[in-house]
Motif scaffolding. Structure first.
Motif, mmCIF file in Angstrom:
data_model
loop_
_atom_site.group_PDB
_atom_site.id
_atom_site.type_symbol
_atom_site.label_atom_id
_atom_site.label_comp_id
_atom_site.label_asym_id
_atom_site.label_seq_id
_atom_site.Cartn_x
_atom_site.Cartn_y
_atom_site.Cartn_z
ATOM 1 N N ASP A 1 -6.065 -53.406 53.831
ATOM 2 C CA ASP A 1 -7.487 -53.095 53.965
ATOM 3 C C ASP A 1 -7.598 -52.007 55.441
ATOM 4 N N MET A 2 -8.164 -51.079 55.462
ATOM 5 C CA MET A 2 -8.119 -50.149 56.471
ATOM 6 C C MET A 2 -9.426 -50.525 57.655
ATOM 7 N N GLU A 3 -10.333 -51.274 57.157
ATOM 8 C CA GLU A 3 -10.919 -51.828 58.181
ATOM 9 C C GLU A 3 -10.769 -52.989 58.655
ATOM 10 N N GLU A 4 -9.740 -53.821 58.252
ATOM 11 C CA GLU A 4 -9.194 -55.041 58.983
ATOM 12 C C GLU A 4 -8.029 -54.274 60.009
ATOM 13 N N ALA A 5 -7.329 -53.175 59.452
ATOM 14 C CA ALA A 5 -6.371 -52.566 60.105
ATOM 15 C C ALA A 5 -7.233 -52.001 61.524
ATOM 16 N N LEU A 6 -8.270 -51.280 61.615
ATOM 17 C CA LEU A 6 -8.925 -50.783 62.636
ATOM 18 C C LEU A 6 -8.993 -51.802 63.566
ATOM 19 N N LEU A 7 -9.762 -53.007 63.034
ATOM 20 C CA LEU A 7 -10.046 -53.907 64.130
ATOM 21 C C LEU A 7 -8.889 -54.656 64.630
ATOM 22 N N LYS A 8 -7.787 -54.811 63.977
ATOM 23 C CA LYS A 8 -6.382 -55.429 64.588
ATOM 24 C C LYS A 8 -5.887 -54.557 65.379
ATOM 25 N N ARG A 9 -6.029 -53.063 65.359
ATOM 26 C CA ARG A 9 -5.542 -52.210 66.269
ATOM 27 C C ARG A 9 -6.409 -52.233 67.733
ATOM 28 N N LYS A 10 -7.736 -52.426 67.375
ATOM 29 C CA LYS A 10 -8.504 -52.357 68.666
ATOM 30 C C LYS A 10 -8.355 -53.639 69.511
ATOM 31 N N ALA A 11 -8.150 -54.788 68.755
ATOM 32 C CA ALA A 11 -7.727 -55.992 69.375
ATOM 33 C C ALA A 11 -6.590 -55.807 70.447
ATOM 34 N N MET A 12 -5.592 -55.163 69.732
ATOM 35 C CA MET A 12 -4.395 -54.746 70.517
ATOM 36 C C MET A 12 -4.608 -53.842 71.749
ATOM 37 N N GLU A 13 -5.341 -53.067 71.736
ATOM 38 C CA GLU A 13 -5.473 -52.048 72.830
ATOM 39 C C GLU A 13 -6.367 -52.885 73.676
ATOM 40 N N LEU A 14 -7.083 -53.849 73.553
ATOM 41 C CA LEU A 14 -7.886 -54.524 74.515
ATOM 42 C C LEU A 14 -7.322 -55.735 75.087
ATOM 43 N N SER A 15 -6.033 -55.993 74.684
ATOM 44 C CA SER A 15 -5.238 -57.362 75.038
ATOM 45 C C SER A 15 -4.114 -56.937 75.984
#
Length: 250
Positions: A184-198
């Motif tokens: 799922d692309m929408e889940e991928a985008l949220l996972k990526r953003k979480a990585m960037e904020l951690s």
């Protein structure tokens, strides 16, 4: 053994294990290496498996995803061991992100009693966190019924309000070239953003996810530490050339 019998044997093993080694197929079927390689090539042409170095894995459609219930009953012993190892990295005072997913859900029981703050996009996760008296926040947004995950534009905006010491993220595929992927692309985008904020990111994924690649890329292997169960020396060597790995002790 007849051709059709070998094909059935190979597929039965794959359905049980998700991955099989060439040497094991040779031994079990009492066939030559060339015969088994030919069988694997024929089955790959049919689209039911994918050949990898030293064996084969079960073929999966890139956009098909199991439900949270289906995921929660697969490889449970591996997931609990992986979750315990991942949770060992958490210290009092941490603010962590817990991604929706069956392996990340298993982390929760090992966080009990910790003085931490947890942000999640998992509906099942936040219910469990609150029931265990852990300080928890859930992202707003669109709920994906199949995986019980909060996703979409509102969730992406909402997550920007936080910064994390550690993020624990699930992945459907772990691939040396394609990196971490999910259907799922929408889940991928949220996972990526979480990585960037951690400050630190951990992918929690059992060995059945190795060599699989799905529709949406989350990020590269080098962007996170992989927490997994015991894997082959060949797989470990390949992954460690690109990222750090935490492996459950045998």
């Amino acid at each position: 053994m007849l051709n059709a019998e070998r094909h059935k044997l190979i597929m039965d093993l794959l359905k049980r294990k998700s991955a099989v080694k060439l040497k094991d197929l040779i031994a079990i079927s009492d066939s030559s290496e060339s015969t088994i390689r030919r069988d694997l090539a024929e089955l790959e042409d049919l689209g039911v498996l994918k050949r990898v170095h030293g064996g084969a894995i079960l073929s999966q459609a890139r956009t098909i995803e199991m439900s949270m219930i289906e995921k929660s009953v697969r490889n449970v012993h591996w997931k609990k061991d992986i979750a315990k190892l991942a949770a060992s990295t958490v210290v009092d005072g941490d603010c962590i992100y817990l991604d929706a997913g069956s392996t990340t859900f298993e982390i929760i029981e090992f966080l009990v009693g910790r003085d931490i703050t947890v942000v999640t996009n998992g509906l099942m996760h936040v219910e469990e966190l609150v029931s265990l008296d852990l300080n928890a926040y859930i992202l707003g947004g669109k709920m994906k019924a199949k995986t019980k995950a909060i996703i979409g534009g509102i969730a992406l905006e909402n997550i920007m309000n936080y910064r994390f010491d550690k993020a624990f993220i699930g992945a459907n595929g772990v691939h040396l070239i394609d990196g971490y992927t999910t259907p799922d692309m929408e889940e991928a985008l949220l996972k990526r953003k979480a990585m960037e904020l951690s400050d630190e990111t951990f992918i929690v994924a059992d060995s059945s996810k190795l060599h699989h690649s799905h529709f949406a890329k989350v990020f590269d292997l080098e962007d996170a530490v992989l927490v997994t169960n015991a894997i082959s020396k060949e797989d470990k060597y390949g992954i460690m050339k690109k990222t750090n790995i935490m492996e459950v002790p045998v």
